[in-house]
Design a protein around this motif. Structure first.
Motif, short mmCIF file in Angstrom:
data_model
loop_
_atom_site.label_atom_id
_atom_site.label_comp_id
_atom_site.label_asym_id
_atom_site.label_seq_id
_atom_site.Cartn_x
_atom_site.Cartn_y
_atom_site.Cartn_z
N TYR A 149 7.65 32.45 -34.71
CA TYR A 149 7.35 33.70 -34.02
C TYR A 149 6.31 34.50 -34.80
O TYR A 149 5.37 35.04 -34.22
CB TYR A 149 8.64 34.51 -33.85
CG TYR A 149 8.47 35.75 -33.00
CD1 TYR A 149 8.53 35.67 -31.62
CD2 TYR A 149 8.26 36.99 -33.58
CE1 TYR A 149 8.37 36.80 -30.84
CE2 TYR A 149 8.11 38.12 -32.81
CZ TYR A 149 8.17 38.02 -31.44
OH TYR A 149 8.00 39.14 -30.67
N MET A 159 12.01 39.28 -36.59
CA MET A 159 11.17 39.11 -35.40
C MET A 159 10.78 40.47 -34.82
O MET A 159 9.66 40.62 -34.33
CB MET A 159 11.90 38.24 -34.38
CG MET A 159 11.97 36.78 -34.81
SD MET A 159 13.08 35.73 -33.89
CE MET A 159 12.48 35.88 -32.25
N ILE A 201 3.66 43.04 -23.10
CA ILE A 201 4.54 41.92 -23.46
C ILE A 201 5.15 42.15 -24.84
O ILE A 201 6.34 41.91 -25.06
CB ILE A 201 3.76 40.58 -23.42
CG1 ILE A 201 3.30 40.28 -22.00
CG2 ILE A 201 4.59 39.45 -23.98
CD1 ILE A 201 4.41 40.11 -20.99
N SER A 202 4.36 42.63 -25.78
CA SER A 202 4.87 42.91 -27.13
C SER A 202 5.94 43.98 -27.11
O SER A 202 6.93 43.89 -27.84
CB SER A 202 3.73 43.30 -28.07
OG SER A 202 2.86 42.21 -28.28
N GLY A 213 3.35 29.36 -25.00
CA GLY A 213 3.09 30.46 -24.10
C GLY A 213 2.38 29.95 -22.86
O GLY A 213 1.77 28.89 -22.88
N ARG A 228 -1.05 42.22 -23.18
CA ARG A 228 -0.43 41.73 -24.43
C ARG A 228 0.43 42.82 -25.05
O ARG A 228 1.51 42.55 -25.57
CB ARG A 228 -1.51 41.29 -25.42
CG ARG A 228 -2.01 39.89 -25.21
CD ARG A 228 -2.82 39.38 -26.40
NE ARG A 228 -3.81 40.32 -26.90
CZ ARG A 228 -5.05 40.42 -26.43
NH1 ARG A 228 -5.45 39.62 -25.45
NH2 ARG A 228 -5.90 41.28 -26.94
N LEU A 265 13.55 43.42 -26.69
CA LEU A 265 14.44 42.27 -26.68
C LEU A 265 14.95 41.94 -28.08
O LEU A 265 16.15 41.72 -28.29
CB LEU A 265 13.73 41.06 -26.07
CG LEU A 265 14.54 39.78 -25.97
CD1 LEU A 265 15.68 39.96 -24.98
CD2 LEU A 265 13.65 38.64 -25.54
N ASN A 266 14.05 41.90 -29.07
CA ASN A 266 14.45 41.57 -30.43
C ASN A 266 15.34 42.63 -31.05
O ASN A 266 16.30 42.30 -31.77
CB ASN A 266 13.21 41.33 -31.31
CG ASN A 266 12.53 40.03 -30.99
OD1 ASN A 266 13.18 39.03 -30.71
ND2 ASN A 266 11.21 40.03 -31.01
N THR A 292 7.01 41.81 -34.39
CA THR A 292 6.53 42.35 -33.11
C THR A 292 5.84 43.68 -33.32
O THR A 292 4.81 43.96 -32.69
CB THR A 292 7.69 42.49 -32.12
OG1 THR A 292 8.37 41.24 -32.00
CG2 THR A 292 7.20 42.93 -30.76
N LYS A 352 2.96 33.09 -34.26
CA LYS A 352 2.67 32.94 -32.82
C LYS A 352 2.51 31.46 -32.44
O LYS A 352 1.59 31.07 -31.73
CB LYS A 352 1.41 33.73 -32.43
CG LYS A 352 1.54 35.21 -32.63
CD LYS A 352 0.31 35.95 -32.16
CE LYS A 352 0.49 37.45 -32.34
NZ LYS A 352 -0.65 38.19 -31.82
N LEU A 389 9.06 42.36 -25.88
CA LEU A 389 9.64 41.52 -26.92
C LEU A 389 10.26 42.35 -28.04
O LEU A 389 11.29 41.97 -28.61
CB LEU A 389 8.59 40.56 -27.49
CG LEU A 389 8.16 39.45 -26.54
CD1 LEU A 389 7.00 38.67 -27.13
CD2 LEU A 389 9.33 38.53 -26.22
N HIS A 431 5.02 29.72 -30.88
CA HIS A 431 5.84 29.36 -29.73
C HIS A 431 4.95 29.13 -28.53
O HIS A 431 3.88 29.70 -28.39
CB HIS A 431 6.87 30.46 -29.43
CG HIS A 431 7.96 30.53 -30.44
ND1 HIS A 431 8.87 29.53 -30.62
CD2 HIS A 431 8.29 31.48 -31.33
CE1 HIS A 431 9.71 29.85 -31.57
NE2 HIS A 431 9.38 31.04 -32.03
#
Length: 158
Positions: A60, A134, A87-88, A67, A84, A94-95, A138, A63, A91, A65
């Motif tokens: 992660y 992570m 999306i960040s 996509g 971007r 989420l993290n 991010t 970068k 994430l 992973h």
């Protein structure tokens, strides 16, 4: 500083090395000497779990992973940076959520391993550590996306 920059890689390498050594030694002992170390399977599973999660965090960070760039190809060049960033931010949420849930999960770890009698607290704590790392990565991605790009700087000076 270099140690901190490569923390995930170092810890994943140590964990997978311990896994491999313990398994090899146990196989040798089983087939050559006729006995096994009872706790070796638990230790190898624990170390393997740690190596997987630190590997996930390392990938992660770099970068690495997979996509899907199909969506990016439909977005105009000047909007890709904002996409971007969006999306960040997703994430990051989420993290942070996963780190929070991992703290709760780890705090509720009351079981012990059957052979070693080790608490699941240190085993499950890898979740908290890696999701927190992570989230930190991010934040770094977001900061990088907010910096002005070289092409924008060149256009402003002309």
């Amino acid at each position: 500083m270099r140690l901190l920059a490569n923390l995930e890689e170092i810890l994943a390498s140590i964990a997978i090395s311990v896994t491999v050594v313990v398994v090899i030694v146990n196989v040798f002992l089983r087939y050559c000497l006729g006995f096994v170390v009872p706790w070796s399977e638990e230790l190898s599973v624990i170390c393997f779990t740690w190596s997987v999660y630190f590997g996930i965090s390392s990938c992660y960070k770099h970068k690495l992973h997979m996509g899907v760039d199909v969506i990016m190809s439909f977005i105009p060049q000047n909007g890709q940076r904002y996409f971007r960033l969006l999306i960040s931010l997703f994430l990051l949420a989420l993290n942070v959520t996963m780190a929070y849930l991992s703290v709760n999960y780890t705090m509720l770890s009351t079981k012990v391993t059957p052979v070693m009698g080790m608490s699941y607290f240190p085993i499950n704590s890898v979740l908290v550590i890696c999701f927190s790392l992570m989230a930190i990565h991010t934040i770094r991605f977001i900061i990088d996306d907010l910096k002005p790009s070289d092409s924008n700087t060149l256009n402003e000076t002309q």
